[in-house]
Design a protein around this motif. Structure first.
Motif, PDB file in Angstrom:
ATOM      1  N   ALA A 191      10.330  42.997 -94.600  1.00 41.09           N
ATOM      2  CA  ALA A 191      10.664  41.698 -94.008  1.00 41.09           C
ATOM      3  C   ALA A 191      10.423  40.563 -94.986  1.00 41.09           C
ATOM      4  O   ALA A 191      11.185  39.583 -95.026  1.00 41.09           O
ATOM      5  CB  ALA A 191       9.845  41.489 -92.729  1.00 41.09           C
ATOM      6  N   ALA A 192       9.366  40.661 -95.798  1.00 44.89           N
ATOM      7  CA  ALA A 192       9.059  39.603 -96.762  1.00 44.89           C
ATOM      8  C   ALA A 192      10.169  39.483 -97.809  1.00 44.89           C
ATOM      9  O   ALA A 192      10.586  38.371 -98.164  1.00 44.89           O
ATOM     10  CB  ALA A 192       7.721  39.887 -97.443  1.00 44.89           C
ATOM     11  N   PHE A 193      10.682  40.599 -98.302  1.00 39.61           N
ATOM     12  CA  PHE A 193      11.765  40.537 -99.283  1.00 39.61           C
ATOM     13  C   PHE A 193      13.068  40.058 -98.650  1.00 39.61           C
ATOM     14  O   PHE A 193      13.898  39.436 -99.335  1.00 39.61           O
ATOM     15  CB  PHE A 193      11.948  41.895 -99.952  1.00 39.61           C
ATOM     16  CG  PHE A 193      11.027  42.123-101.106  1.00 39.61           C
ATOM     17  CD1 PHE A 193      11.270  41.543-102.344  1.00 39.61           C
ATOM     18  CD2 PHE A 193       9.885  42.909-100.959  1.00 39.61           C
ATOM     19  CE1 PHE A 193      10.408  41.743-103.412  1.00 39.61           C
ATOM     20  CE2 PHE A 193       9.014  43.124-102.015  1.00 39.61           C
ATOM     21  CZ  PHE A 193       9.277  42.536-103.251  1.00 39.61           C
ATOM     22  N   ALA A 194      13.271  40.323 -97.370  1.00 42.21           N
ATOM     23  CA  ALA A 194      14.427  39.753 -96.675  1.00 42.21           C
ATOM     24  C   ALA A 194      14.313  38.230 -96.615  1.00 42.21           C
ATOM     25  O   ALA A 194      15.305  37.508 -96.786  1.00 42.21           O
ATOM     26  CB  ALA A 194      14.533  40.348 -95.270  1.00 42.21           C
ATOM     27  N   LEU A 195      13.096  37.736 -96.389  1.00 42.29           N
ATOM     28  CA  LEU A 195      12.871  36.285 -96.384  1.00 42.29           C
ATOM     29  C   LEU A 195      13.133  35.690 -97.767  1.00 42.29           C
ATOM     30  O   LEU A 195      13.719  34.605 -97.885  1.00 42.29           O
ATOM     31  CB  LEU A 195      11.446  35.988 -95.945  1.00 42.29           C
ATOM     32  CG  LEU A 195      11.021  34.515 -95.955  1.00 42.29           C
ATOM     33  CD1 LEU A 195      11.864  33.704 -94.975  1.00 42.29           C
ATOM     34  CD2 LEU A 195       9.534  34.382 -95.623  1.00 42.29           C
ATOM     35  N   PHE A 196      12.718  36.386 -98.828  1.00 43.09           N
ATOM     36  CA  PHE A 196      12.971  35.891-100.183  1.00 43.09           C
ATOM     37  C   PHE A 196      14.468  35.746-100.455  1.00 43.09           C
ATOM     38  O   PHE A 196      14.906  34.768-101.076  1.00 43.09           O
ATOM     39  CB  PHE A 196      12.353  36.833-101.217  1.00 43.09           C
ATOM     40  CG  PHE A 196      10.850  36.890-101.165  1.00 43.09           C
ATOM     41  CD1 PHE A 196      10.121  35.828-100.661  1.00 43.09           C
ATOM     42  CD2 PHE A 196      10.161  38.012-101.604  1.00 43.09           C
ATOM     43  CE1 PHE A 196       8.730  35.867-100.607  1.00 43.09           C
ATOM     44  CE2 PHE A 196       8.775  38.065-101.557  1.00 43.09           C
ATOM     45  CZ  PHE A 196       8.065  37.001-101.058  1.00 43.09           C
ATOM     46  N   ALA A 197      15.254  36.722-100.006  1.00 39.00           N
ATOM     47  CA  ALA A 197      16.700  36.656-100.219  1.00 39.00           C
ATOM     48  C   ALA A 197      17.344  35.547 -99.406  1.00 39.00           C
ATOM     49  O   ALA A 197      18.348  34.957 -99.822  1.00 39.00           O
ATOM     50  CB  ALA A 197      17.331  38.008 -99.870  1.00 39.00           C
ATOM     51  N   PHE A 198      16.785  35.258 -98.247  1.00 39.75           N
ATOM     52  CA  PHE A 198      17.336  34.236 -97.360  1.00 39.75           C
ATOM     53  C   PHE A 198      16.869  32.838 -97.750  1.00 39.75           C
ATOM     54  O   PHE A 198      17.488  31.835 -97.378  1.00 39.75           O
ATOM     55  CB  PHE A 198      16.916  34.568 -95.927  1.00 39.75           C
ATOM     56  CG  PHE A 198      17.617  33.773 -94.870  1.00 39.75           C
ATOM     57  CD1 PHE A 198      18.955  33.425 -94.993  1.00 39.75           C
ATOM     58  CD2 PHE A 198      16.941  33.364 -93.731  1.00 39.75           C
ATOM     59  CE1 PHE A 198      19.603  32.695 -94.026  1.00 39.75           C
ATOM     60  CE2 PHE A 198      17.578  32.635 -92.749  1.00 39.75           C
ATOM     61  CZ  PHE A 198      18.918  32.297 -92.899  1.00 39.75           C
ATOM     62  N   TRP A 199      15.787  32.762 -98.482  1.00 43.21           N
ATOM     63  CA  TRP A 199      15.107  31.502 -98.801  1.00 43.21           C
ATOM     64  C   TRP A 199      16.010  30.431 -99.404  1.00 43.21           C
ATOM     65  O   TRP A 199      16.005  29.280 -98.945  1.00 43.21           O
ATOM     66  CB  TRP A 199      13.937  31.800 -99.743  1.00 43.21           C
ATOM     67  CG  TRP A 199      12.943  30.706 -99.908  1.00 43.21           C
ATOM     68  CD1 TRP A 199      13.119  29.519-100.560  1.00 43.21           C
ATOM     69  CD2 TRP A 199      11.594  30.692 -99.416  1.00 43.21           C
ATOM     70  NE1 TRP A 199      11.968  28.776-100.524  1.00 43.21           N
ATOM     71  CE2 TRP A 199      11.019  29.473 -99.818  1.00 43.21           C
ATOM     72  CE3 TRP A 199      10.827  31.595 -98.696  1.00 43.21           C
ATOM     73  CZ2 TRP A 199       9.703  29.139 -99.527  1.00 43.21           C
ATOM     74  CZ3 TRP A 199       9.516  31.270 -98.399  1.00 43.21           C
ATOM     75  CH2 TRP A 199       8.960  30.053 -98.808  1.00 43.21           C
ATOM     76  N   PRO A 200      16.806  30.720-100.451  1.00 48.31           N
ATOM     77  CA  PRO A 200      17.566  29.639-101.110  1.00 48.31           C
ATOM     78  C   PRO A 200      18.612  28.980-100.218  1.00 48.31           C
ATOM     79  O   PRO A 200      19.083  27.887-100.549  1.00 48.31           O
ATOM     80  CB  PRO A 200      18.243  30.369-102.289  1.00 48.31           C
ATOM     81  CG  PRO A 200      17.508  31.641-102.453  1.00 48.31           C
ATOM     82  CD  PRO A 200      17.026  32.009-101.099  1.00 48.31           C
ATOM     83  N   PHE A 201      18.982  29.619 -99.133  1.00 50.96           N
ATOM     84  CA  PHE A 201      20.067  29.111 -98.303  1.00 50.96           C
ATOM     85  C   PHE A 201      19.565  28.415 -97.041  1.00 50.96           C
ATOM     86  O   PHE A 201      20.326  28.185 -96.105  1.00 50.96           O
ATOM     87  CB  PHE A 201      21.000  30.273 -97.936  1.00 50.96           C
ATOM     88  CG  PHE A 201      21.378  31.113 -99.122  1.00 50.96           C
ATOM     89  CD1 PHE A 201      22.315  30.647-100.040  1.00 50.96           C
ATOM     90  CD2 PHE A 201      20.787  32.345 -99.344  1.00 50.96           C
ATOM     91  CE1 PHE A 201      22.657  31.402-101.154  1.00 50.96           C
ATOM     92  CE2 PHE A 201      21.128  33.113-100.446  1.00 50.96           C
ATOM     93  CZ  PHE A 201      22.068  32.645-101.361  1.00 50.96           C
ATOM     94  N   THR A 202      18.284  28.085 -97.026  1.00 47.50           N
ATOM     95  CA  THR A 202      17.677  27.418 -95.881  1.00 47.50           C
ATOM     96  C   THR A 202      16.957  26.163 -96.349  1.00 47.50           C
ATOM     97  O   THR A 202      16.900  25.868 -97.550  1.00 47.50           O
ATOM     98  CB  THR A 202      16.678  28.344 -95.166  1.00 47.50           C
ATOM     99  OG1 THR A 202      15.554  28.595 -96.037  1.00 47.50           O
ATOM    100  CG2 THR A 202      17.326  29.679 -94.807  1.00 47.50           C
TER     101      THR A 202
END
Length: 251
Positions: A191-202
């Motif tokens: 889940a943490a790495f999913a958040l990292f991938a989503f981070w730049p677009f939020t």
């Protein structure tokens, strides 16, 4: 190890990091005006005054704890006299308190967005998805900590998860270390790495901005706007206003 282990603990982390770096660069180059939190402080301040510090300070301590536990080798802390038992007690206590503060602060922020009309109107679908992913990571982290170290007999992730994560930065990933990690920690890492991938677009991307420019930026001067000449003749205060339908001569 099998193919799933390679995909989860080698391919997936590198892919997430690549999206994080590439997405951040793309966002900075092509969406500088969107590089903001879209502050809603003008709409409501009573709840925000409590929720925002609780959330941000909680995230800060969680981040410091993760950096210390994942990137600092166990042998280094033992070399300066911090025993495993002392480190374990400090990490569990501080980590649990910081995680709860973060979760409570975020819950208050979500409630504020839902209950305050103007704030809710300014909330996008991207914001809602971001809150779901972020809340999932926090809840899973607390669940892993409580299950392993409070309800269970304890687990030293610095012997498995930490060396695996550091091996990624050495470009010598040791996926075998993650095969013996409890499932609660595995899910939290995924889940943490999913958040990292989503981070730049939020809106979370603003965390990469340091307000250094505020130290040298000149003061902003506010002035009343003078009436534009030619649109309406000015009239001294002692002159009688013109009658309806008649134009004043301005004298």
């Amino acid at each position: 190890m099998n193919t799933t282990d390679i995909l989860l603990w080698v391919v997936y982390p590198y892919l997430s990091i690549a999206v994080l770096i590439g997405g951040t660069i793309w966002r900075y180059r092509y969406d500088k005006f969107g590089w903001t939190t879209r502050s809603s402080q003008l709409y409501e301040t009573t709840l925000l005054r409590w929720a925002s510090p609780m959330f941000h300070f909680g995230v800060l301590f969680v981040l410091i704890g993760h950096i210390g536990g994942l990137l600092v080798p166990k042998s280094w802390t033992e070399a300066v006299g911090i025993t495993e038992h002392a480190y374990h007690l400090m990490a569990v206590f501080v980590g649990t308190v910081a995680g709860l503060c973060t979760l409570i602060g975020m819950a208050l922020l979500i409630a504020r967005r839902r209950l305050t009309g103007p704030v809710f109107a300014a909330t996008t679908k991207n914001d809602k998805a971001m809150y779901v992913v972020l809340a999932g990571v926090i809840v899973l982290g607390l669940w892993a900590t409580v299950k392993a170290n409070i309800a269970g007999g304890g687990y030293d992730y610095r012997e498995t998860v930490s060396p695996w994560l550091r091996s990624l930065f050495y470009f010598q990933p040791d996926a075998q270390l993650m095969t013996v990690v409890p499932n609660s920690f595995k899910i939290h890492v995924i889940a943490a790495f999913a958040l990292f991938a989503f981070w730049p677009f939020t809106r979370l991307v603003h965390a990469f901005s340091a307000p250094i420019g505020y130290l040298t930026r000149p003061y902003i001067v506010y002035r009343y706007r003078d009436p534009r000449p030619g649109l309406r003749p000015t009239r001294p205060g002692w002159d009688r206003p013109a009658a309806p339908g008649r134009r004043s001569n301005g004298r």
